[in-house]
Scaffold this motif. Structure first.
Motif, PDB file in Angstrom:
ATOM      1  N   SER A 245       4.261 -23.290  49.025  1.00 37.21           N
ATOM      2  CA  SER A 245       3.821 -21.952  49.426  1.00 37.21           C
ATOM      3  C   SER A 245       4.825 -20.856  49.123  1.00 37.21           C
ATOM      4  O   SER A 245       4.517 -19.677  49.299  1.00 37.21           O
ATOM      5  N   ARG A 246       6.028 -21.208  48.688  1.00 34.19           N
ATOM      6  CA  ARG A 246       7.015 -20.186  48.373  1.00 34.19           C
ATOM      7  C   ARG A 246       6.726 -19.590  46.996  1.00 34.19           C
ATOM      8  O   ARG A 246       6.065 -20.222  46.158  1.00 34.19           O
ATOM      9  N   PRO A 247       7.243 -18.387  46.713  1.00 36.20           N
ATOM     10  CA  PRO A 247       6.975 -17.785  45.399  1.00 36.20           C
ATOM     11  C   PRO A 247       7.412 -18.657  44.237  1.00 36.20           C
ATOM     12  O   PRO A 247       6.792 -18.625  43.169  1.00 36.20           O
ATOM     13  N   GLU A 248       8.482 -19.458  44.426  1.00 37.36           N
ATOM     14  CA  GLU A 248       9.050 -20.235  43.328  1.00 37.36           C
ATOM     15  C   GLU A 248       8.634 -21.700  43.322  1.00 37.36           C
ATOM     16  O   GLU A 248       9.034 -22.468  42.440  1.00 37.36           O
ATOM     17  N   SER A 249       7.832 -22.142  44.288  1.00 36.99           N
ATOM     18  CA  SER A 249       7.576 -23.573  44.460  1.00 36.99           C
ATOM     19  C   SER A 249       6.974 -24.226  43.223  1.00 36.99           C
ATOM     20  O   SER A 249       7.488 -25.251  42.729  1.00 36.99           O
ATOM     21  N   THR A 250       5.891 -23.699  42.722  1.00 30.89           N
ATOM     22  CA  THR A 250       5.217 -24.305  41.578  1.00 30.89           C
ATOM     23  C   THR A 250       6.105 -24.296  40.345  1.00 30.89           C
ATOM     24  O   THR A 250       6.175 -25.282  39.595  1.00 30.89           O
TER      25      THR A 250
END
Length: 450
Positions: A245-250
């Protein structure tokens, strides 16, 4: 093809681009020269120390007399273009390709990829993250700042009288088109350029065929700006993939997949046991197979983040990857692994998404002016245009480019479409199967240059 922008220069052949570097050439014709990734100073943006700069990946000879500057798309970064750049430099005499990162790349912590255990560093939360709540500066990182930064790159590329062609992929193409129409303190952006290149993106409805057209009604814009003011400063679109769910996760997952696929392609996937249950295959795959699962169109991922690479082996205790498409998984791994530069930007500013959506109308509207968008010169564009579309937009890339030409002074244009490609295939496909490489090289060396 109608016309082209001739960049070939007598006495500067492709051989000079295949100099005595040590990086393997993508075409199998030898080695390319050094590929520096260098800082370019830009103006103040209000961010943390060290963010008032952008870095540029340069591929090709320093003796080049023409530079193609390619802007990455949404969540894209400079390494999107390394393989394509090598192939173009090998095909176009006298050309150098520059791929700039945006200033937000300075917020990402890539250091874990230099350590012994990148998986633990990132998936166990040891890396330095950028908290949206502590990043109010990003609320102002919109298109005006991005174009000011890009102009520093374009002007640097044009030093010594070199010709500069500006292009981009996806929203990078939109950015390039915005640059051309932009008013830089009375100077139209297109005057810096010898040509424009729009790769699977653009303006005036270029994305209409994707099923996810731009969202630019005044009501939508007001709601999005209010959310940004309330702290939603980074775009979370990629969280929909299901990898965090964080901006950088994916982006972290995808870069890890590239890293292990590059360094141990046939070993059992180190990521598979850590995947969410919904994304874990019911059999063991190799590291290359795991990357293939993430990126190949055969697994049902959206067109915007997939390529045509191949398939998993039908059997075996550990199923490997079988290259059977136009984009070999090894090329994807080489690009995704980076580590610096890389393919994925971690922190895409939500304000930049708003501004690029409004830019689609490509006119000096009241809404554009209210956002500080200086799109004053679209009707005066007078440089050649190349537009390339894939299966993603179902023909609207070309339709939109033709509208741009009809409403401007563009003297000639080239339109190409390959429906056998998904959105990312043009960036990584093998040269022999890459319609973009061939037709863009033809445009860059074609007749009719001013």
């Amino acid at each position: 093809m109608i016309g082209g922008v001739a960049l070939a220069v007598s006495g500067t052949g492709a051989g000079s681009a295949l100099a005595a570097g040590r990086t393997p050439g993508a075409t199998g014709q030898g080695a390319v020269g050094p590929e520096p990734y260098v800082p370019v100073k830009v103006g103040a943006g209000g961010g943390p120390a060290g963010t008032d700069r952008v870095r540029v990946l340069k591929v090709g000879p320093n003796t080049a007399t023409s530079v193609l500057v390619l802007v990455p798309g949404m969540f894209g970064a400079a390494n999107d273009f390394r393989l394509l750049a090598r192939d173009l430099v090998a095909a176009v005499p006298g050309l150098q390709v520059w791929a700039p990162d945006r200033r937000e790349e300075n917020l990402a912590d890539r250091s874990g990829f230099a350590g012994p255990d990148p998986l633990a560093y990132y998936l166990d939360g040891h890396y330095r993250t950028q908290d949206p709540a502590a990043s109010p500066f990003a609320a102002h990182w919109g298109l005006p700042l991005a174009l000011a930064d890009l102009r520093a790159v374009v002007r640097s590329a044009g030093r010594g009288g070199r010709r500069v062609v500006l292009g981009g992929h996806s929203w990078g193409a939109t950015t390039a088109m915005a640059y051309a129409a932009w008013d830089f303190d009375g100077c139209p952006g297109y005057r810096d350029l010898a040509g424009l290149v729009a790769i699977d993106g653009g303006v005036l409805g270029a994305f209409d065929g994707t099923g996810d057209p731009v969202h630019d009604s005044p009501e939508e814009i007001r709601e999005r700006l209010a959310a940004i003011d309330a702290g939603a400063v980074f775009d979370l679109t990629l969280s929909g993939v299901g990898l965090g769910s964080r901006p950088e996760s994916t982006q972290i997952w995808y870069q890890l997949a590239g890293h292990y696929a590059l360094h141990d392609p046939d070993g059992p996937s180190v990521l598979q046991p850590r995947l969410p249950d919904a994304l874990r295959l019911p059999y063991t795959v190799t590291n290359a197979g795991q990357l293939g699962f993430f990126v190949d169109a055969g697994f049902g991922w959206p067109n915007a983040i997939t390529v045509h690479s191949g398939h998993l082996a039908d059997s075996g205790d550990v199923r490997g990857w079988v290259d059977a498409g136009i984009t070999p998984i090894g090329r994807v791994a080489a690009a995704y692994a980076g580590p610096v530069p890389t393919v994925w930007e971690w922190y895409w500013p939500a304000r930049l998404s708003v501004d690029l959506d409004v830019t689609d109308a490509y006119t000096d509207s009241a809404l554009a002016r209210s956002l500080g968008l200086r799109l004053h010169h679209a009707h005066r564009l007078d440089v050649p245009l190349y537009a390339f579309g894939t299966s993603q937009a179902k023909g609207t890339i070309e339709e939109a480019a033709r509208r741009v030409v009809a409403g401007s002074r563009i003297p000639y244009a080239a339109y190409e479409t390959d429906t056998g490609m998904n959105h990312l295939d043009p960036l990584f496909a093998a040269p022999a199967h890459n319609t973009l490489t061939r037709t863009l090289a033809e445009f860059l060396t074609g007749p009719g240059a001013r």
